[in-house]
Design an enzyme around this catalytic site. Structure first.
Site, PDB file in Angstrom:
ATOM      1  N   LYS A   1      -9.890  -3.509  11.489  1.00  0.00           N
ATOM      2  CA  LYS A   1     -11.299  -3.550  11.878  1.00  0.00           C
ATOM      3  C   LYS A   1     -12.205  -3.089  10.752  1.00  0.00           C
ATOM      4  O   LYS A   1     -13.327  -3.579  10.602  1.00  0.00           O
ATOM      5  CB  LYS A   1     -11.515  -2.678  13.111  1.00  0.00           C
TER       6      LYS A   1
ATOM      7  N   HIS B   1     -32.658  79.272  10.320  1.00  0.00           N
ATOM      8  CA  HIS B   1     -31.686  78.673  11.242  1.00  0.00           C
ATOM      9  C   HIS B   1     -30.542  79.648  11.517  1.00  0.00           C
ATOM     10  O   HIS B   1     -29.381  79.368  11.241  1.00  0.00           O
ATOM     11  CB  HIS B   1     -31.165  77.350  10.668  1.00  0.00           C
TER      12      HIS B   1
ATOM     13  N   SER C   1       0.842  -1.204   0.000  1.00  0.00           N
ATOM     14  CA  SER C   1       0.000   0.000   0.000  1.00  0.00           C
ATOM     15  C   SER C   1       0.872   1.247   0.000  1.00  0.00           C
ATOM     16  O   SER C   1       2.043   1.197   0.392  1.00  0.00           O
ATOM     17  CB  SER C   1      -0.918   0.024   1.229  1.00  0.00           C
TER      18      SER C   1
ATOM     19  N   HIS D   1     -32.954  81.740  16.088  1.00  0.00           N
ATOM     20  CA  HIS D   1     -33.402  80.367  16.359  1.00  0.00           C
ATOM     21  C   HIS D   1     -32.508  79.717  17.417  1.00  0.00           C
ATOM     22  O   HIS D   1     -32.997  79.052  18.347  1.00  0.00           O
ATOM     23  CB  HIS D   1     -33.376  79.536  15.075  1.00  0.00           C
TER      24      HIS D   1
ATOM     25  N   ASP E   1     -36.102  72.498  20.039  1.00  0.00           N
ATOM     26  CA  ASP E   1     -35.888  72.751  18.614  1.00  0.00           C
ATOM     27  C   ASP E   1     -37.204  73.049  17.900  1.00  0.00           C
ATOM     28  O   ASP E   1     -37.241  73.819  16.933  1.00  0.00           O
ATOM     29  CB  ASP E   1     -35.203  71.531  17.991  1.00  0.00           C
TER      30      ASP E   1
END
EC number: 3.1.4.35
Length: 858
Positions: A170, A562, A97, A566, A723
């Site tokens: 096995k 703005h 093998s 403000h 705001d």
């Protein structure tokens, strides 16, 4: 025919050499000699020994193997198979093998490649396919031990050897008694282990067998070396191509990580030797936004308990790019992939992102730790077999993504050389992120520079003359230089010139800035800091306070709505909520100080256009800030002012106090982004509900003050209430302010129409100005009512704001109804006129004879 004797035979053979050659070639072939000696019943009258015949066999087989080595087109396994067949015959071994040696995940292992080779077995029967490999580490079995020690092992009795493992026995039912195992080594690397099992007609392999085994395996070594050299050449060639093309593509794209990765990965696809691969890109966010942490801190959402990257980030794949190379090539991009997507459901990419390991898995569906999909993953019918997954790591050693490769094209599992190639690619991609990171940093610096230059050109801090207009030390103390004045003197002079808060209605929700000049509003703003008792407590120099307030006023641009007025109104409303609305009881003096200052700064340097316009116009602000664009700019502007010691009203705080102030600035100013309003209002409502159920005021105060998150949520909603406070003012004030807001919106709409070549939304379309009342009613119902209704429930003292809102809604609804009625009359009149015109056309048309609308019949 005469009697044939030895002399006659020899004479005939000498006279006929061609016949003699053909005869001995036929009769003395290796196989015939072998059979003679294997069959003891065949009588042989010869002086030639077994060893001499074995040498003949060896010589013939060596010649055959030399031809095998130089053959082209065959696989190395075929050549080794032939060698093992002959070796089994020579050694009289029951079978031979070959086990290949390789590494996966940095761990060496051996895998069966040719099993149970006999002199007569077929190659196809002995070849072990990738899906049937028997794989085990080097610490199991004699084969593994031979690979580990790199030495030949002749084991006469395997049961007496401590390294023997009966696992294979096995599995196959075969009984191993003795064996001979030798590694094939190139340099320091073991390529394979050749094993001969169970000596026939003997109890063990002899020393002579070892010599034959070692000598014969030189040919096997040559075959495997040639294959290994060719394979390594292929590896290095592919690696160099990957590096070259990756470098070529990553430098083509510097602005976007996804495009950079995609260009490189798509270009090198043919060198990756796999059927499919995917790239999972990780979210690089290390810290959540504070408003995303509120639900967790309040216990409404479970804290994240899932896997995290080594640097502490949540493992969140925001995009997967799937490259399909089998069949028809295709690329699939999956944004925000679900957790059950086939690339993620196994848990392997998450595991790699969490631990930073390289994971190389053969037979992935059988793995017990990860749950890979066992069937086809999509409509193509493709299934997962082998997987190689690697992290993509940048120069900071942060994991930015995970690359996963599936199914090597030749069916074999990925080995250490595949890991080497793919790791080279992922390392290069990770390091190339330095280019995009550097480009991004340079781009941000450029944008910051542009913004800073714009800020400096448009605004500068208050001049000494402007300070003198409020802090009149020269006039009242007859001193030319302010440094010559004592702080107590300056405080007295300043207080004397500031307006009375009661007469100026600074404590009232109905306060209007219309009667006051902008210069007067600066004085009112300074007065508010004295009213909350922070100037003396925190040792704020009045010169610094005056300069800061005047500079904040100059920081507001002269836009329609703005503007500084403000900004002041928001600060005044914050003061009123704290004092008149009695919300101050939840906050310390330092927190109130920070909240009031943040309210004044909340819209500083506003451009008169909203966040969406910044993104549409790709302004430097939009390129610098990913979300809450203007709010983050207001915050950065405010923090920039505090970096100047002459403007830092918090200069006498300690480090921890100053960090608290900066954090409150961040929460307060970012909270004014209405896009975040809907995230926080449910949390605020729950706080109000809880406080309503409490019996005493002290109990409610304790409930709020013990939890910093609740205080932040209330503060964020206070900023929203401030705001939007113009919507709660008396009608004569609110109607004028609403027109200013609308005019600013219409100005943005004009810009969108002219500059961006886009149609503005109705709220910003000047051509739809008559719909303003209807839009105001919708804004009140959808946004404003909740804020003031909940604050009125929270504190009854704030009810005037809700009452003002409701009164204004009645006024706007009345105007909206008038507009609707007017439009209805106009529509009905138009329908009547249209009907009359049609009837007149029918009468003039002569009955049913209809004229064409497009053609004239002559």
């Amino acid at each position: 025919m005469g009697e044939i004797n030895q002399v006659a035979v020899e004479k005939y053979l000498e006279e006929n050499p061609q016949f003699a050659k053909e005869y001995f070639d036929r009769k003395l072939r290796v196989e015939v000699l072998g059979e003679i000696f294997k069959n003891s019943q065949v009588p042989v009258q010869s002086s030639m020994s077994f060893s001499e015949l074995t040498q003949v066999e060896e010589s013939a087989l060596c010649l055959e193997l030399l031809w095998t080595v130089q053959e082209e087109g065959g696989t190395p396994e075929q050549g080794v198979h032939r060698a093992l067949q002959r070796l089994a015959h020579l050694l009289q071994a029951d079978r031979c093998s070959m086990f290949l040696c390789r590494s996966r995940n940095g761990i060496p292992e051996v895998a069966s490649r040719l099993l149970d080779v006999t002199p007569t077995s077929k190659f196809e029967d002995n070849l072990v396919g990738p899906d049937k490999e028997v794989v085990f580490p080097l610490d199991i079995g004699i084969v593994g031990w031979a690979a580990h020690t790199k030495k030949t092992h002749n084991v006469p009795d395997v049961k007496k050897n401590s390294h023997f493992s009966d696992f294979m026995d096995k599995q196959t039912g075969y009984v191993t008694k003795n064996l001979l195992a030798t590694p094939i080594v190139v340099g320091k690397e073991v390529l394979a282990v050749i094993m001969a099992v169970n000596k026939v007609n003997a109890s063990e392999f002899s020393k002579q067998d070892e010599e034959v085994f070692s000598k014969y395996l030189n040919f096997v070594s040559i075959i495997l070396r040639l294959h290994h050299t060719s394979y390594m050449y292929n590896i290095e060639s592919r690696r160099s191509q990957i590096l070259m093309w990756s470098a070529n593509k990553v430098f083509e794209e510097l602005t976007d990580v996804e495009r950079q990765f995609h260009k490189a990965l798509y270009t090198v696809r043919s060198y990756l030797n796999c059927e499919r691969y995917s790239i999972g890109l990780l979210d690089m966010t290390k810290e959540k936004e504070f408003y995303d942490e509120w639900p967790i801190k309040l216990g409404e959402v479970e804290p994240y308990k899932g896997p995290k990257t080594p640097d502490g980030r949540e493992v969140n794949f925001y995009k997967i790019i799937d490259y399909i190379l089998h069949g028809k090539e295709e690329i699939k991009v999956i944004p925000t992939p679900p957790a059950d997507h086939w690339t993620l459901i196994s848990g392997l990419p998450t595991y790699v992102a969490e631990n930073g390991f390289i994971c190389n898995m053969m037979n992935a569906p059988a793995d017990e730790y990860f749950t890979f999909q066992k069937g086809p993953v999509d409509e193509t019918g493709w299934v997962i077999k082998n997987v190689l997954s690697l992290p993509i790591v940048n120069k900071k050693e942060d994991i930015v993504g995970v690359a996963t490769f599936y199914n090597r094209k030749d069916g074999k599992p990925f080995d250490e050389h595949d890991e080497y190639i793919t790791e080279t690619l992922t390392q290069f991609l990770g390091w190339s992120l330095l280019n995009t990171d550097t480009y991004d940093k340079m781009n941000k610096l450029e944008n910051r520079k542009d913004i800073a230059q714009e800020m400096l050109m448009n605004q500068t801090k208050a001049t000494p003359e402007e300070i003198k207009s409020i802090l009149k030390f020269q006039e009242k103390l007859n001193v030319d230089v302010i440094d010559d004045c004592e702080e107590k003197q300056l405080v007295a002079i300043l207080k004397e010139d500031l307006p009375d808060p009661r007469s100026a209605e600074l404590y009232e929700f109905r306060f209007s800035d219309f009667p006051l000049t902008e210069h007067g509003l600066i004085k009112c703003g300074i007065r508010l800091f004295f009213e909350i008792n922070v100037v003396e407590k925190f040792k704020v120099p009045v010169e610094v306070l005056t300069r800061w307030m005047y500079t904040v006023r100059k920081g507001y641009r002269a836009v329609t709505y703005h503007n500084w007025r403000h900004g002041f109104n928001v600060g005044q409303t914050m003061f009123t909520l704290l004092m008149t609305g009695r919300l101050k009881k939840y906050y310390t003096d330092l927190e109130a100080f920070a909240m009031l200052a943040a309210a004044f700064c909340h819209d500083i340097d506003h451009r008169g256009t909203n966040n969406l316009y910044q993104m549409k116009s790709t302004s430097p602000l939009a390129r610098l800030h990913g979300s809450s664009i203007l709010e983050r700019h207001h915050l950065e502007y405010s923090k920039t002012l505090l970096q100047d010691e002459s403007l830092n009203i918090f200069q006498n705080l300690n480090k921890r106090q100053f960090e608290t102030v900066i954090h409150l600035f961040e929460v307060a100013i970012i909270a004014t982004d209405l896009a975040l309003y809907f995230k926080k209002r449910t949390m605020f409502q729950k706080i109000v509900d809880a406080c309503e159920q409490m019996q005493t005021e002290e109990e409610a105060i304790k409930y709020v003050t013990v939890d910093p998150t609740k205080k932040e949520i209330i503060m964020a909603m206070m900023m929203t209430a401030c705001d939007l406070s113009a919507i709660t003012k008396p009608w004569e004030v609110q109607s004028q302010v609403a027109l200013m807001v609308a005019n600013e919106f219409w100005e943005q709409g004009d810009l969108e129409r002219t500059v961006l070549q886009q149609q503005p939304i109705p709220m910003m379309d000047r051509n739809k100005r008559d719909e303003l009342p209807k839009l105001q009613v919708g804004f009140i119902d959808f946004v404003c009512t909740f804020v003031y209704k909940e604050f009125s429930r929270f504190h009854k003292e704030i009810t005037p704001m809700l009452s003002g809102l409701q009164n204004n809604r009645v006024e706007w609804k009345s105007l909206a109804d008038e507009y609707d009625a007017k439009m209805k009359v106009i529509e009905e009149e138009a329908k009547k006129q249209e009907g009359g015109a049609e009837k007149a056309a029918e009468d003039s048309g002569g009955g049913d004879d209809k004229k064409s609308k497009t053609c004239l019949m002559l």
